[in-house]
Design a protein around this motif. Structure first.
Motif, PDB file in Angstrom:
ATOM      1  N   GLU A 164      18.658  50.035  29.084  1.00 56.51           N
ATOM      2  CA  GLU A 164      19.608  48.783  29.280  1.00 56.51           C
ATOM      3  C   GLU A 164      18.718  47.804  29.805  1.00 56.51           C
ATOM      4  O   GLU A 164      17.989  48.113  31.044  1.00 56.51           O
ATOM      5  CB  GLU A 164      20.879  49.200  29.863  1.00 56.51           C
ATOM      6  CG  GLU A 164      21.654  50.059  29.258  1.00 56.51           C
ATOM      7  CD  GLU A 164      22.969  50.305  30.262  1.00 56.51           C
ATOM      8  OE1 GLU A 164      24.031  49.769  30.024  1.00 56.51           O
ATOM      9  OE2 GLU A 164      22.831  51.184  31.015  1.00 56.51           O
ATOM     10  N   LEU A 189      13.143  54.299  19.960  1.00 56.28           N
ATOM     11  CA  LEU A 189      14.416  53.401  20.413  1.00 56.28           C
ATOM     12  C   LEU A 189      14.986  52.693  19.299  1.00 56.28           C
ATOM     13  O   LEU A 189      14.338  51.953  18.411  1.00 56.28           O
ATOM     14  CB  LEU A 189      14.051  52.453  21.670  1.00 56.28           C
ATOM     15  CG  LEU A 189      13.586  53.078  22.896  1.00 56.28           C
ATOM     16  CD1 LEU A 189      13.249  51.813  23.790  1.00 56.28           C
ATOM     17  CD2 LEU A 189      14.785  53.987  23.392  1.00 56.28           C
ATOM     18  N   VAL A 190      16.251  52.452  19.050  1.00 55.01           N
ATOM     19  CA  VAL A 190      17.122  51.698  18.244  1.00 55.01           C
ATOM     20  C   VAL A 190      18.253  50.919  19.056  1.00 55.01           C
ATOM     21  O   VAL A 190      18.767  51.309  20.055  1.00 55.01           O
ATOM     22  CB  VAL A 190      18.052  52.759  17.178  1.00 55.01           C
ATOM     23  CG1 VAL A 190      18.718  51.968  16.463  1.00 55.01           C
ATOM     24  CG2 VAL A 190      17.245  53.850  16.459  1.00 55.01           C
ATOM     25  N   GLU A 191      18.064  49.528  18.815  1.00 56.06           N
ATOM     26  CA  GLU A 191      18.745  48.702  19.370  1.00 56.06           C
ATOM     27  C   GLU A 191      20.221  48.804  18.891  1.00 56.06           C
ATOM     28  O   GLU A 191      20.678  48.897  17.761  1.00 56.06           O
ATOM     29  CB  GLU A 191      18.363  47.228  18.913  1.00 56.06           C
ATOM     30  CG  GLU A 191      19.236  46.249  19.708  1.00 56.06           C
ATOM     31  CD  GLU A 191      18.809  44.769  19.736  1.00 56.06           C
ATOM     32  OE1 GLU A 191      19.063  43.794  20.388  1.00 56.06           O
ATOM     33  OE2 GLU A 191      17.939  44.447  18.902  1.00 56.06           O
ATOM     34  N   ASN A 192      21.242  48.609  20.028  1.00 56.37           N
ATOM     35  CA  ASN A 192      22.682  48.807  19.990  1.00 56.37           C
ATOM     36  C   ASN A 192      23.125  47.440  19.837  1.00 56.37           C
ATOM     37  O   ASN A 192      23.422  46.707  20.825  1.00 56.37           O
ATOM     38  CB  ASN A 192      23.347  49.432  20.992  1.00 56.37           C
ATOM     39  CG  ASN A 192      24.881  49.879  20.815  1.00 56.37           C
ATOM     40  OD1 ASN A 192      25.293  49.652  19.850  1.00 56.37           O
ATOM     41  ND2 ASN A 192      25.275  50.126  21.996  1.00 56.37           N
ATOM     42  N   GLY A 245      20.935  43.743  26.677  1.00 57.55           N
ATOM     43  CA  GLY A 245      20.515  44.419  25.222  1.00 57.55           C
ATOM     44  C   GLY A 245      20.599  45.873  25.822  1.00 57.55           C
ATOM     45  O   GLY A 245      20.394  46.323  27.016  1.00 57.55           O
ATOM     46  N   GLN A 246      20.802  46.881  24.901  1.00 57.56           N
ATOM     47  CA  GLN A 246      20.793  48.330  24.898  1.00 57.56           C
ATOM     48  C   GLN A 246      20.289  48.813  23.710  1.00 57.56           C
ATOM     49  O   GLN A 246      20.280  48.406  22.587  1.00 57.56           O
ATOM     50  CB  GLN A 246      22.346  48.690  24.898  1.00 57.56           C
ATOM     51  CG  GLN A 246      22.995  48.425  26.163  1.00 57.56           C
ATOM     52  CD  GLN A 246      24.466  49.233  26.189  1.00 57.56           C
ATOM     53  OE1 GLN A 246      24.867  49.719  24.971  1.00 57.56           O
ATOM     54  NE2 GLN A 246      25.051  49.412  27.209  1.00 57.56           N
ATOM     55  N   TRP A 247      19.387  49.995  24.141  1.00 61.42           N
ATOM     56  CA  TRP A 247      18.622  50.681  23.222  1.00 61.42           C
ATOM     57  C   TRP A 247      18.811  52.152  23.273  1.00 61.42           C
ATOM     58  O   TRP A 247      18.906  52.685  24.323  1.00 61.42           O
ATOM     59  CB  TRP A 247      17.166  50.627  23.314  1.00 61.42           C
ATOM     60  CG  TRP A 247      16.776  48.809  22.897  1.00 61.42           C
ATOM     61  CD1 TRP A 247      16.298  48.371  21.922  1.00 61.42           C
ATOM     62  CD2 TRP A 247      16.786  47.897  23.939  1.00 61.42           C
ATOM     63  NE1 TRP A 247      16.422  47.010  21.925  1.00 61.42           N
ATOM     64  CE2 TRP A 247      16.485  46.802  23.363  1.00 61.42           C
ATOM     65  CE3 TRP A 247      17.057  47.809  25.148  1.00 61.42           C
ATOM     66  CZ2 TRP A 247      16.306  45.545  23.876  1.00 61.42           C
ATOM     67  CZ3 TRP A 247      16.940  46.921  25.913  1.00 61.42           C
ATOM     68  CH2 TRP A 247      16.577  45.360  25.246  1.00 61.42           C
ATOM     69  N   HIS A 248      19.100  52.964  22.348  1.00 63.51           N
ATOM     70  CA  HIS A 248      19.523  54.537  22.454  1.00 63.51           C
ATOM     71  C   HIS A 248      18.156  54.868  21.617  1.00 63.51           C
ATOM     72  O   HIS A 248      17.568  54.621  20.863  1.00 63.51           O
ATOM     73  CB  HIS A 248      20.598  54.613  21.421  1.00 63.51           C
ATOM     74  CG  HIS A 248      21.676  54.115  22.007  1.00 63.51           C
ATOM     75  ND1 HIS A 248      22.512  54.982  22.914  1.00 63.51           N
ATOM     76  CD2 HIS A 248      22.600  53.118  21.739  1.00 63.51           C
ATOM     77  CE1 HIS A 248      23.790  54.162  23.452  1.00 63.51           C
ATOM     78  NE2 HIS A 248      23.540  52.889  22.670  1.00 63.51           N
TER      79      HIS A 248
END
Length: 64
Positions: A13, A55-58, A2-5
């Protein structure tokens, strides 16, 4: 994985490093990525200036 911005170019990551699951925290500035550190737990993210609420999930959209 997963990735979060986050705001200000923060990227978190989920990765595997040396057979251990970790969270890698990087900061993107002017097109460059700078490593802030690795975290073994979500609680450690605060030590690297990351607020979980921001955080927002990509998420990939390949399921649509």
């Amino acid at each position: 994985m997963g990735q979060w911005h986050g705001p200000g170019g923060i990227l978190v990551e989920a990765i595997i490093l040396d057979d251990r699951p970790l969270l890698r925290v990087t900061h993107q500035v002017n097109g460059r990525s700078y490593l802030r550190g690795y975290c073994a737990t979500v609680a450690e993210l605060g030590e690297h200036g990351v607020d979980l609420a921001d955080l927002v999930e990509n998420a990939p959209l390949d399921h649509l």
